[in-house]
Write a protein that holds these residues in place. Sequence first.
Motif, PDB file in Angstrom:
ATOM      1  N   MET A 225       0.832  -1.207   0.000  1.00 13.04           N
ATOM      2  CA  MET A 225       0.000   0.000   0.000  1.00 13.04           C
ATOM      3  C   MET A 225       0.863   1.252   0.000  1.00 13.04           C
ATOM      4  SD  MET A 225      -2.923   1.180   2.739  1.00 13.04           S
ATOM      5  CE  MET A 225      -1.679   1.473   4.018  1.00 13.04           C
ATOM      6  N   GLY A 277      -6.181   6.266  -4.911  1.00  7.26           N
ATOM      7  CA  GLY A 277      -6.918   5.030  -4.629  1.00  7.26           C
ATOM      8  C   GLY A 277      -6.438   3.876  -5.488  1.00  7.26           C
ATOM      9  N   ILE A 278      -6.188   4.155  -6.786  1.00  4.97           N
ATOM     10  CA  ILE A 278      -5.661   3.116  -7.679  1.00  4.97           C
ATOM     11  C   ILE A 278      -4.283   2.672  -7.209  1.00  4.97           C
ATOM     12  CG2 ILE A 278      -4.798   2.658 -10.003  1.00  4.97           C
ATOM     13  CD1 ILE A 278      -7.034   4.404 -11.086  1.00  4.97           C
ATOM     14  N   SER A 281      -4.624   0.575  -4.070  1.00  3.62           N
ATOM     15  CA  SER A 281      -5.291  -0.699  -4.377  1.00  3.62           C
ATOM     16  C   SER A 281      -4.365  -1.665  -5.104  1.00  3.62           C
ATOM     17  CB  SER A 281      -6.547  -0.443  -5.226  1.00  3.62           C
ATOM     18  OG  SER A 281      -7.469   0.355  -4.522  1.00  3.62           O
ATOM     19  N   VAL A 284      -1.750  -3.056  -2.653  1.00  5.84           N
ATOM     20  CA  VAL A 284      -2.263  -4.133  -1.796  1.00  5.84           C
ATOM     21  C   VAL A 284      -2.488  -5.395  -2.619  1.00  5.84           C
ATOM     22  CG1 VAL A 284      -4.210  -4.863  -0.378  1.00  5.84           C
ATOM     23  CG2 VAL A 284      -3.281  -2.560  -0.117  1.00  5.84           C
ATOM     24  N   TRP A 285      -3.063  -5.220  -3.818  1.00  3.06           N
ATOM     25  CA  TRP A 285      -3.346  -6.390  -4.652  1.00  3.06           C
ATOM     26  C   TRP A 285      -2.058  -7.063  -5.135  1.00  3.06           C
ATOM     27  CZ3 TRP A 285      -7.370  -9.301  -5.056  1.00  3.06           C
ATOM     28  CH2 TRP A 285      -7.488 -10.201  -6.104  1.00  3.06           C
TER      29      TRP A 285
END
Length: 297
Positions: A225, A277-278, A281, A284-285
């Motif tokens: 993140m 946000g992207i 995300s 984390v992904w």
Amino acid sequence: MKFSTLRRHFKEGARNTWRNGWMTIASVGAVTTTLILVGVFLVLMLNLNHIASELEEDVQIKALIELTAEQSDVDQIEDNINDIKGVESIDFVTKEEELQNLIESMGEQGKAWGLYEQDNPLNDAFIVKASDPLDTERIAAEIEKFDFIYRVNYGQEYVDSLFTFNQYARNIGLALIVALVFTAIFLISNTIKITILARKKEIGIMKLVGATNNFIRWPFFVEGMFLGILGSLLPVAVILIGYYFLTQNLTVLQQFDFVKILDFYPFAIQISLIIIGIGASIGVWGSLMSVRKFLKV
């Protein structure tokens, strides 16, 4: 999860980000480059979508009424149009108003049409707007079947081409953004994978003293993140500066009334939150992909 445990995970994730040094810099740099491209395509796609929506909203149907129609016939036509599913609004325009609009739209050349004020050759008309622009063709076809309708016009060739272009543009833009996002996920995933392999011995010791899989995984999620957020800061700055310059200096757009890009505010806040946000995300992904595939505990 206890707050103290969560705080420990964030501290550990931040420490890992700092500890990896050049790998962190390389990963953030790669993610930054990718997110700049994502941001540019997002700005283009969102503005294109905005312009397309504005053009679609301007699409309307003009139903010309036959000159022989009585007032009762006109009223019946209005009732029939109101009964059509998907009609948002309907306005009646007299032939006198049509002539006046024509004169005004043609400027100096329109004065010649003033000769027809006493013997107006134009038709009364209904201006119909669909709730969904994509229903325009269907509604126009239904109106055309009514009695005392002389002709129905909604710029058929222009509207069909517009809808087709808008659909292709949105799909292509979305595909490019998805491809770039997956590229960024792959970059972060590789960085986390190297981190996991380098700390294999430490992870084994943690497992021996009773650490659960989730306890071990969480710092990697936090690290991913952080990498994503750090990689999104420069793209946000570049996109905002560039877009502000565009809105202030691209005067050529002011020559075309139909080209209206999104205002800097609140678009600046929206695009910033989207890019950050992207970034978070995909960080984390990317970590999740690495942990599932390479973390053997």
